[in-house]
Every structure is written in structure tokens, then in C-alpha cells.
Design a protein around this motif. Structure first.
Motif, PDB file in Angstrom:
ATOM      1  N   ASN A 116      -7.243  -1.935  -9.065  1.00 49.03           N
ATOM      2  CA  ASN A 116      -8.374  -1.811  -8.156  1.00 49.03           C
ATOM      3  C   ASN A 116      -7.953  -1.474  -6.740  1.00 49.03           C
ATOM      4  O   ASN A 116      -8.747  -0.965  -5.952  1.00 49.03           O
ATOM      5  CB  ASN A 116      -9.220  -3.091  -8.158  1.00 49.03           C
ATOM      6  CG  ASN A 116     -10.026  -3.250  -9.418  1.00 49.03           C
ATOM      7  OD1 ASN A 116     -10.222  -2.301 -10.180  1.00 49.03           O
ATOM      8  ND2 ASN A 116     -10.486  -4.467  -9.669  1.00 49.03           N
ATOM      9  N   SER A 117      -6.698  -1.744  -6.393  1.00 49.03           N
ATOM     10  CA  SER A 117      -6.202  -1.403  -5.059  1.00 49.03           C
ATOM     11  C   SER A 117      -5.709   0.042  -4.996  1.00 49.03           C
ATOM     12  O   SER A 117      -5.225   0.485  -3.962  1.00 49.03           O
ATOM     13  CB  SER A 117      -5.096  -2.365  -4.633  1.00 49.03           C
ATOM     14  OG  SER A 117      -3.908  -2.129  -5.371  1.00 49.03           O
TER      15      SER A 117
ATOM     16  N   ASN B  20       0.801  -1.220   0.000  1.00 55.42           N
ATOM     17  CA  ASN B  20       0.000   0.000   0.000  1.00 55.42           C
ATOM     18  C   ASN B  20       0.842   1.283   0.000  1.00 55.42           C
ATOM     19  O   ASN B  20       0.290   2.376  -0.074  1.00 55.42           O
ATOM     20  CB  ASN B  20      -0.998   0.012   1.153  1.00 55.42           C
ATOM     21  CG  ASN B  20      -0.343   0.039   2.512  1.00 55.42           C
ATOM     22  OD1 ASN B  20       0.865  -0.094   2.652  1.00 55.42           O
ATOM     23  ND2 ASN B  20      -1.159   0.189   3.532  1.00 55.42           N
TER      24      ASN B  20
END
Length: 63
Positions: free
Chosen positions: A55-56, A34
């Protein structure tokens, strides 16, 4: 400067990986996924993997 210190002061994080590395696990990790803003990879990379990455919230640059 250590890798961790560089990550802390960076305003953007890019990862570069060829299609053989996408969707696999490594024996070590520099940081959590992330923290990556942009992934640079090859055009032949499996589209299902790229969609999951996109999509993340990670931008993808194909070269």
C-alpha cells in the motif's frame, strides 16, 4: 563509492529481507523506506505486513 552515493545514482532500489526482519526495527538505517522500489522476501511472510508495504507503493516479490 559510498552507500549514499550509490543510492543517489540508482534508478531502482531493491531490499531483500527474510520474514524475521519484516515488521521489526533495526539499530541502523541505510536510507528511508520510501527509496525502495521492490522488496524481495519469503512466501511465509505475514500478509498484513506485506499489504502495508504494498500500500505504500513498494512492489513485492515472493520467493
Amino acid at each position: 563509492m559510498t552507500t549514499g552515493a550509490m543510492i543517489e545514482v540508482s534508478s531502482e532500489m531493491m531490499a531483500v529481507a527474510n520474514e524475521d526482519k519484516i515488521g521489526t526495527a533495526a539499530a541502523y538505517q541505510i536510507g528511508p523506506v520510501n527509496i525502495v522500489n521492490t522488496l524481495v522476501t519469503e512466501r511465509g511472510t505475514d500478509q498484513s505486513h506485506l499489504k502495508a508495504i504494498s500500500n505504500s507503493g513498494i512492489s513485492i516479490e515472493l520467493v
